[in-house]
Design a protein around this motif. Structure first.
Motif, short mmCIF file in Angstrom:
data_model
loop_
_atom_site.label_atom_id
_atom_site.label_comp_id
_atom_site.label_asym_id
_atom_site.label_seq_id
_atom_site.Cartn_x
_atom_site.Cartn_y
_atom_site.Cartn_z
N ILE A 118 17.28 3.15 -2.32
CA ILE A 118 17.59 3.88 -3.57
C ILE A 118 18.69 3.36 -4.34
O ILE A 118 19.90 3.29 -3.82
N GLN A 119 18.25 2.65 -5.34
CA GLN A 119 19.15 2.16 -6.22
C GLN A 119 19.37 2.52 -7.64
O GLN A 119 18.31 2.46 -8.41
N ILE A 120 20.40 3.47 -8.21
CA ILE A 120 20.52 4.11 -9.47
C ILE A 120 21.47 3.34 -10.41
O ILE A 120 22.77 3.04 -9.94
N ILE A 121 20.78 2.79 -11.41
CA ILE A 121 21.87 2.16 -12.36
C ILE A 121 21.67 2.93 -13.88
O ILE A 121 20.76 3.07 -14.39
N GLY A 122 22.91 3.05 -14.28
CA GLY A 122 23.29 3.73 -15.50
C GLY A 122 23.31 2.66 -16.60
O GLY A 122 24.12 1.55 -16.39
N TYR A 123 22.69 3.02 -17.95
CA TYR A 123 23.00 1.96 -19.12
C TYR A 123 23.30 2.76 -20.35
O TYR A 123 23.01 3.87 -20.54
N THR A 124 24.05 2.12 -21.26
CA THR A 124 24.35 2.78 -22.55
C THR A 124 23.64 2.08 -23.71
O THR A 124 23.23 0.85 -23.34
N ASP A 125 23.59 2.42 -24.71
CA ASP A 125 23.33 1.38 -25.97
C ASP A 125 24.81 0.76 -26.28
O ASP A 125 25.80 0.87 -25.57
N ALA A 154 13.43 14.17 -6.12
CA ALA A 154 13.96 14.07 -4.91
C ALA A 154 12.94 14.55 -3.83
O ALA A 154 13.03 14.12 -2.62
N THR A 155 12.06 15.41 -4.04
CA THR A 155 11.16 15.77 -3.02
C THR A 155 10.31 14.71 -2.77
O THR A 155 9.97 14.33 -1.50
N SER A 156 9.83 13.84 -3.69
CA SER A 156 9.13 12.76 -3.56
C SER A 156 10.04 11.73 -2.49
O SER A 156 9.30 11.18 -1.38
N LEU A 157 11.27 11.35 -2.68
CA LEU A 157 12.03 10.73 -1.96
C LEU A 157 12.22 11.34 -0.69
O LEU A 157 11.96 10.25 0.61
N GLN A 158 12.09 12.50 -0.51
CA GLN A 158 12.39 13.00 0.87
C GLN A 158 11.03 12.97 1.63
O GLN A 158 10.98 12.66 2.83
N HIS A 188 0.77 -1.13 -0.14
CA HIS A 188 -0.04 -0.16 -0.08
C HIS A 188 0.89 1.30 0.17
O HIS A 188 0.66 2.25 -0.77
N LYS A 189 1.92 1.33 0.85
CA LYS A 189 2.89 2.58 0.70
C LYS A 189 3.54 2.83 -0.61
O LYS A 189 3.65 3.82 -0.85
N MET A 190 3.96 1.70 -1.15
CA MET A 190 4.60 1.67 -2.46
C MET A 190 3.81 2.25 -3.48
O MET A 190 3.74 2.94 -4.39
N ASP A 191 2.22 1.75 -3.35
CA ASP A 191 1.14 2.00 -4.27
C ASP A 191 1.09 3.69 -4.20
O ASP A 191 0.90 4.35 -5.36
N LYS A 192 1.18 4.12 -3.07
CA LYS A 192 0.97 5.59 -2.84
C LYS A 192 2.05 6.57 -3.59
O LYS A 192 1.77 7.46 -4.14
N GLN A 193 3.23 6.17 -3.20
CA GLN A 193 4.44 6.79 -3.82
C GLN A 193 4.38 6.56 -5.28
O GLN A 193 4.63 7.54 -6.13
N LEU A 243 20.57 14.13 -6.64
CA LEU A 243 19.85 13.97 -5.55
C LEU A 243 20.37 14.29 -3.96
O LEU A 243 19.93 14.75 -3.09
N LEU A 244 21.73 13.73 -3.99
CA LEU A 244 22.42 14.38 -2.82
C LEU A 244 22.42 15.68 -2.32
O LEU A 244 22.14 16.11 -1.35
N GLY A 245 22.60 16.32 -3.57
CA GLY A 245 22.61 17.83 -3.33
C GLY A 245 21.31 18.52 -3.15
O GLY A 245 21.14 19.55 -2.69
N GLN A 246 20.15 17.66 -3.28
CA GLN A 246 18.95 18.10 -3.09
C GLN A 246 18.38 17.67 -1.69
O GLN A 246 17.28 17.81 -1.08
N GLY A 247 19.16 16.76 -0.82
CA GLY A 247 19.24 16.63 0.32
C GLY A 247 18.87 14.96 0.78
O GLY A 247 18.39 14.67 1.91
N VAL A 248 18.76 14.31 -0.49
CA VAL A 248 18.46 13.04 -0.08
C VAL A 248 19.91 12.24 0.55
O VAL A 248 20.82 12.30 0.17
#
Length: 223
Positions: free
Chosen positions: A137-144, A126-130, A70-75, A167-172
């Motif tokens: 949070i896991q951040i994954i980068g990809y290329t072609d 970032a606001t939503s994360l705060q 339910h918590k995940m649904d809301k976010q 995101l770190l600079g936004q306070g996360v």
């Protein structure tokens, strides 16, 4: 250096359910009643071509799993409203949220510096994360697949790190985030077309239940 890598032990394949019509809350309850008890550390992941799996508690019962869902649904609904240019979806049967930012939003070809449009999107993110602090949070980068791994692998890491740093600079908090790059692996479209390559040049952000959220759900205090 920043934290890089996966948290985790493999979840049982029993965590995968076929139904696509259930809400996260219902599916979370189904997950919690059985297979969640197999995870010793309280944290697990399902490996797949998405690159990362979900977190779930070792002893989460049906009610606790429903609370997490339910918590995940809301976010998820909040993010869908705030990020119209990103793809927001429930993954692993509602155990986590995946937000996909493609290269058109975030980066020019071969670059990892954020453009103005992406900065505006990430500020909202970032606001939503705060507003939802009890997640990891896991951040994954990809290329072609254009170019060699020698170029693509560090490029994918730098793209993920650019999002992490912003995101770190936004306070996360850095205590809840990690980043990594996977180069041209795990494409989501064909690299034989320009449109497919554009889709493959992306950053995926996974929002996962933290151990604190799991413990509150088990105690029945998660709101």
């Amino acid at each position: 250096m920043k934290k890089v890598g996966y948290m985790a032990a493999l979840l049982s394949a029993a965590l995968i359910f076929a139904s696509c019509d259930l809400s996260n809350a219902v599916k979370g309850g189904a997950i919690g009643t059985g297979a969640g008890a197999a995870i010793g550390a309280g944290i697990g992941k399902v490996a797949g071509n998405t690159g990362v799996g979900a977190i779930i508690g070792a002893t989460v019962g049906g009610t606790a799993g429903a609370l997490i869902g339910h918590k995940m649904d809301k976010q998820k609904k909040e993010l869908e409203n705030q990020l119209p240019d990103a793809k927001v979806e429930a993954v692993n049967d509602g155990e986590a949220i995946r937000v996909t930012f493609d290269s058109g939003i975030l980066f020019k070809t071969g670059k990892y510096d954020l453009n103005e449009a992406s900065r505006n999107s990430l500020k909202k993110f970032a606001t939503s994360l705060q507003n939802n602090p009890d997640t990891n949070i896991q951040i994954i980068g990809y290329t072609d697949n254009t170019g060699s791994d020698r170029v693509n692998n560090p490029l994918s890491v730098n793209r993920a790190k650019s999002v992490y740093d912003f995101l770190l600079g936004q306070g996360v908090s850095n205590k809840r985030m990690e980043y990594l790059g996977k180069g041209s692996s795990d494409p989501i479209a064909s690299n034989d077309t320009a449109e497919g390559r554009k889709l493959n040049r992306r950053v995926e952000v996974y929002i996962l239940a933290s151990s604190k959220m799991i413990e509150e759900a088990k105690a029945g205090t998660l709101k």
